[in-house]
Design a protein around this motif. Structure first.
Motif, PDB file in Angstrom:
ATOM      1  N   PHE A   1     101.081  46.554 -81.633  1.00 20.65           N
ATOM      2  CA  PHE A   1     101.567  45.231 -82.014  1.00 20.65           C
ATOM      3  C   PHE A   1     100.412  44.258 -82.283  1.00 20.65           C
ATOM      4  O   PHE A   1     100.390  43.573 -83.304  1.00 20.65           O
ATOM      5  CB  PHE A   1     102.497  44.670 -80.926  1.00 20.65           C
ATOM      6  N   TYR A   2      99.458  44.172 -81.367  1.00 21.42           N
ATOM      7  CA  TYR A   2      98.368  43.206 -81.518  1.00 21.42           C
ATOM      8  C   TYR A   2      97.279  43.671 -82.465  1.00 21.42           C
ATOM      9  O   TYR A   2      96.588  42.847 -83.065  1.00 21.42           O
ATOM     10  CB  TYR A   2      97.788  42.837 -80.147  1.00 21.42           C
ATOM     11  N   ASP A   3      97.077  44.955 -82.596  1.00 18.20           N
ATOM     12  CA  ASP A   3      96.177  45.551 -83.583  1.00 18.20           C
ATOM     13  C   ASP A   3      94.822  44.835 -83.691  1.00 18.20           C
ATOM     14  O   ASP A   3      94.426  44.358 -84.757  1.00 18.20           O
ATOM     15  CB  ASP A   3      96.865  45.589 -84.951  1.00 18.20           C
ATOM     16  N   LEU A   4      94.118  44.768 -82.558  1.00 17.75           N
ATOM     17  CA  LEU A   4      92.820  44.085 -82.542  1.00 17.75           C
ATOM     18  C   LEU A   4      91.819  44.709 -83.505  1.00 17.75           C
ATOM     19  O   LEU A   4      90.945  44.013 -84.039  1.00 17.75           O
ATOM     20  CB  LEU A   4      92.229  44.081 -81.128  1.00 17.75           C
ATOM     21  N   GLU A   5      91.926  46.005 -83.734  1.00 15.85           N
ATOM     22  CA  GLU A   5      91.004  46.655 -84.670  1.00 15.85           C
ATOM     23  C   GLU A   5      91.126  46.047 -86.067  1.00 15.85           C
ATOM     24  O   GLU A   5      90.132  45.878 -86.770  1.00 15.85           O
ATOM     25  CB  GLU A   5      91.254  48.166 -84.732  1.00 15.85           C
ATOM     26  N   ARG A   6      92.339  45.685 -86.468  1.00 14.37           N
ATOM     27  CA  ARG A   6      92.539  45.050 -87.778  1.00 14.37           C
ATOM     28  C   ARG A   6      92.010  43.625 -87.753  1.00 14.37           C
ATOM     29  O   ARG A   6      91.313  43.189 -88.674  1.00 14.37           O
ATOM     30  CB  ARG A   6      94.019  45.060 -88.163  1.00 14.37           C
ATOM     31  N   ILE A   7      92.314  42.882 -86.696  1.00 22.54           N
ATOM     32  CA  ILE A   7      91.881  41.486 -86.601  1.00 22.54           C
ATOM     33  C   ILE A   7      90.357  41.387 -86.616  1.00 22.54           C
ATOM     34  O   ILE A   7      89.790  40.492 -87.242  1.00 22.54           O
ATOM     35  CB  ILE A   7      92.456  40.833 -85.333  1.00 22.54           C
ATOM     36  N   TRP A   8      89.682  42.339 -85.964  1.00 18.58           N
ATOM     37  CA  TRP A   8      88.224  42.324 -85.859  1.00 18.58           C
ATOM     38  C   TRP A   8      87.576  43.347 -86.803  1.00 18.58           C
ATOM     39  O   TRP A   8      86.481  43.828 -86.551  1.00 18.58           O
ATOM     40  CB  TRP A   8      87.798  42.575 -84.408  1.00 18.58           C
ATOM     41  N   ARG A   9      88.227  43.610 -87.921  1.00 13.94           N
ATOM     42  CA  ARG A   9      87.720  44.620 -88.862  1.00 13.94           C
ATOM     43  C   ARG A   9      86.376  44.261 -89.488  1.00 13.94           C
ATOM     44  O   ARG A   9      85.699  45.125 -90.032  1.00 13.94           O
ATOM     45  CB  ARG A   9      88.759  44.919 -89.936  1.00 13.94           C
TER      46      ARG A   9
END
Length: 132
Positions: free
Chosen positions: A111-119
């Motif tokens: 849901f939070y997908d930090l990998e995408r946010i911090w890509r």
């Protein structure tokens, strides 16, 4: 790791952020963390040098991973500045100043997908941390 003496002759350990991150990754892996990712954010943010993201399969495992990271880094002299989310264990955030550890349950990680946010950060592997 290097050792130093303070003005009273007390010996302490000084470690760099790569060593701190490696200790955290090893501590997570000791408790069977799944899908451990290390993101180097040092060039894009001032909040930390590394984000370490992992997930576990249940509340007990997630809390055990957090406990182990806290214990291992604490023994190495690294201060845990703040921990959030331990009781619910959906997403535990551990702030070690230059290293931030995120431990999720699977659903919240997706849901939070930090990998995408911090890509914009650089995804690195454990072997990169092991290099001097």
């Amino acid at each position: 790791m290097n050792t130093i003496k303070d003005s009273k002759g007390k010996v302490g350990i000084v470690m760099n952020t790569k060593e701190m991150a490696l200790l955290a990754v090893n501590a997570l892996e000791d408790k069977k963390a799944e899908d451990v990712r290390i993101i180097d954010i040092s060039e894009i943010s001032t909040i930390a040098d590394y984000f370490i993201i992992a997930d576990g399969s249940n509340k007990s495992q997630i809390q055990a991973m957090a406990d182990n990271v806290s214990e291992i880094l604490g023994r190495a002299g690294v201060n845990l500045r703040q921990m959030e989310g331990y009781q619910n264990a959906n997403w535990i955030l551990m702030d070690f100043q230059d290293v931030i550890v995120h431990i999720f349950d699977r659903e919240n990680r997706l849901f939070y997908d930090l990998e995408r946010i911090w890509r914009d950060g650089v995804l690195i592997d454990k072997e990169t941390l092991e290099k001097k």
